[in-house]
Design a protein around this motif. Sequence first.
Motif, PDB file in Angstrom:
ATOM      1  N   LEU A  13       0.833  -1.157  -0.047  1.00 25.26           N
ATOM      2  CA  LEU A  13      -0.050  -0.064  -0.118  1.00 25.26           C
ATOM      3  C   LEU A  13       1.047   1.294  -0.040  1.00 25.26           C
ATOM      4  O   LEU A  13       0.728   2.160  -0.623  1.00 25.26           O
ATOM      5  CB  LEU A  13      -0.944  -0.071   1.458  1.00 25.26           C
ATOM      6  N   TRP A  49      -8.630   7.239  -5.746  1.00 25.31           N
ATOM      7  CA  TRP A  49      -9.686   6.179  -5.240  1.00 25.31           C
ATOM      8  C   TRP A  49      -9.033   4.835  -5.380  1.00 25.31           C
ATOM      9  O   TRP A  49      -8.421   4.633  -6.581  1.00 25.31           O
ATOM     10  CB  TRP A  49     -11.115   6.544  -5.929  1.00 25.31           C
ATOM     11  N   LEU A  50      -9.479   3.933  -4.570  1.00 24.95           N
ATOM     12  CA  LEU A  50      -8.734   2.621  -4.603  1.00 24.95           C
ATOM     13  C   LEU A  50      -9.652   1.813  -5.584  1.00 24.95           C
ATOM     14  O   LEU A  50     -11.024   2.410  -5.757  1.00 24.95           O
ATOM     15  CB  LEU A  50      -9.086   1.855  -3.382  1.00 24.95           C
ATOM     16  N   ASP A  57      -5.004  -2.878  -4.013  1.00 21.08           N
ATOM     17  CA  ASP A  57      -6.089  -2.160  -3.550  1.00 21.08           C
ATOM     18  C   ASP A  57      -7.266  -3.215  -3.216  1.00 21.08           C
ATOM     19  O   ASP A  57      -7.876  -3.120  -2.056  1.00 21.08           O
ATOM     20  CB  ASP A  57      -6.811  -1.326  -4.748  1.00 21.08           C
ATOM     21  N   TRP A  60      -6.925  -4.692   0.243  1.00 23.98           N
ATOM     22  CA  TRP A  60      -7.548  -3.662   1.382  1.00 23.98           C
ATOM     23  C   TRP A  60      -8.935  -3.512   1.577  1.00 23.98           C
ATOM     24  O   TRP A  60      -9.472  -3.816   2.512  1.00 23.98           O
ATOM     25  CB  TRP A  60      -6.852  -2.099   1.249  1.00 23.98           C
ATOM     26  N   SER A  84     -13.042   4.205  -0.586  1.00 22.74           N
ATOM     27  CA  SER A  84     -11.829   4.684   0.102  1.00 22.74           C
ATOM     28  C   SER A  84     -10.767   5.151  -1.098  1.00 22.74           C
ATOM     29  O   SER A  84     -10.988   4.937  -2.149  1.00 22.74           O
ATOM     30  CB  SER A  84     -11.147   3.789   1.036  1.00 22.74           C
ATOM     31  N   HIS A  85     -10.278   6.148  -0.634  1.00 22.45           N
ATOM     32  CA  HIS A  85      -9.138   6.855  -1.456  1.00 22.45           C
ATOM     33  C   HIS A  85      -7.786   6.894  -0.646  1.00 22.45           C
ATOM     34  O   HIS A  85      -7.366   7.066   0.695  1.00 22.45           O
ATOM     35  CB  HIS A  85      -9.287   8.296  -1.928  1.00 22.45           C
ATOM     36  N   TYR A  86      -6.719   6.787  -1.469  1.00 24.23           N
ATOM     37  CA  TYR A  86      -5.282   7.041  -0.981  1.00 24.23           C
ATOM     38  C   TYR A  86      -5.295   8.701  -0.878  1.00 24.23           C
ATOM     39  O   TYR A  86      -5.605   9.481  -1.827  1.00 24.23           O
ATOM     40  CB  TYR A  86      -4.154   6.660  -1.998  1.00 24.23           C
ATOM     41  N   SER A 169      -1.967   8.506   3.548  1.00 24.68           N
ATOM     42  CA  SER A 169      -3.118   7.720   4.547  1.00 24.68           C
ATOM     43  C   SER A 169      -4.120   7.167   3.217  1.00 24.68           C
ATOM     44  O   SER A 169      -4.003   7.390   2.477  1.00 24.68           O
ATOM     45  CB  SER A 169      -3.794   8.496   5.345  1.00 24.68           C
ATOM     46  N   ILE A 170      -4.739   6.140   3.807  1.00 23.66           N
ATOM     47  CA  ILE A 170      -6.010   5.842   3.171  1.00 23.66           C
ATOM     48  C   ILE A 170      -7.217   6.111   3.993  1.00 23.66           C
ATOM     49  O   ILE A 170      -7.369   5.656   4.991  1.00 23.66           O
ATOM     50  CB  ILE A 170      -5.966   4.152   2.916  1.00 23.66           C
TER      51      ILE A 170
END
Length: 183
Positions: A13, A49-50, A57, A60, A84-86, A169-170
Amino acid sequence: MPQLLAPALLQQLQQRLVPQSGAEFHHAAIGRGGQQQQNTSIRGDHIRWLNNAEQPDAQWLTLMEQLRVGLNQRLFMGLFDYESHYACYQPGAFYRKHVDALPGSRNRILTTVLFLNEQWGADDGGELQIFDMENNLLQQVVPEAGTLVIFLSECFPHEVLTTKRHRGSIAGWFRVSNSHYGF
Ligand SMILES: O=C(O)CCC(=O)C(=O)O
Ligand SMILES: [Fe+2]
């Protein structure tokens, strides 16, 4: 929760934050749908975005799917999906105090933040401050790799203090489907 993830997954990640990884980041906006606007006086992070069709991705998202099912079974939260997004904060970036869900909108229910930074120092800034609805500071979280923070999206205003280092962060949100309401 410190150190929840397998070290190998955490490392993969982290790799996705490296500019040469091929992942395209863009300036984060505030608001939703047609009301989205860039406002760098409120937030200065870049996000991506994942994507469930890519690794790591999908790994996670699979973990968060297990958490979603577990929360629904034990706490009957009725969580419907997860997005979720990085997020990359460059030195000098911050995210001013906000809530992730408008009270009463009942879309984003639970916020998750996974930190991806090795050896965060006391002088590096970038802490996540979490408040109650009366603006009392409840927690100040150091964004150290592997730490996962989970809180109710509507109830806890929070802020990312100005960072002095690159900070990854995610951030993610368990949501309920709006169409499940009003019948
Ligand atoms: O990266 C963080 O510590 C939190 C980010 C955040 O609050 C958000 O993206 O809504
Ligand atoms: Fe937030």
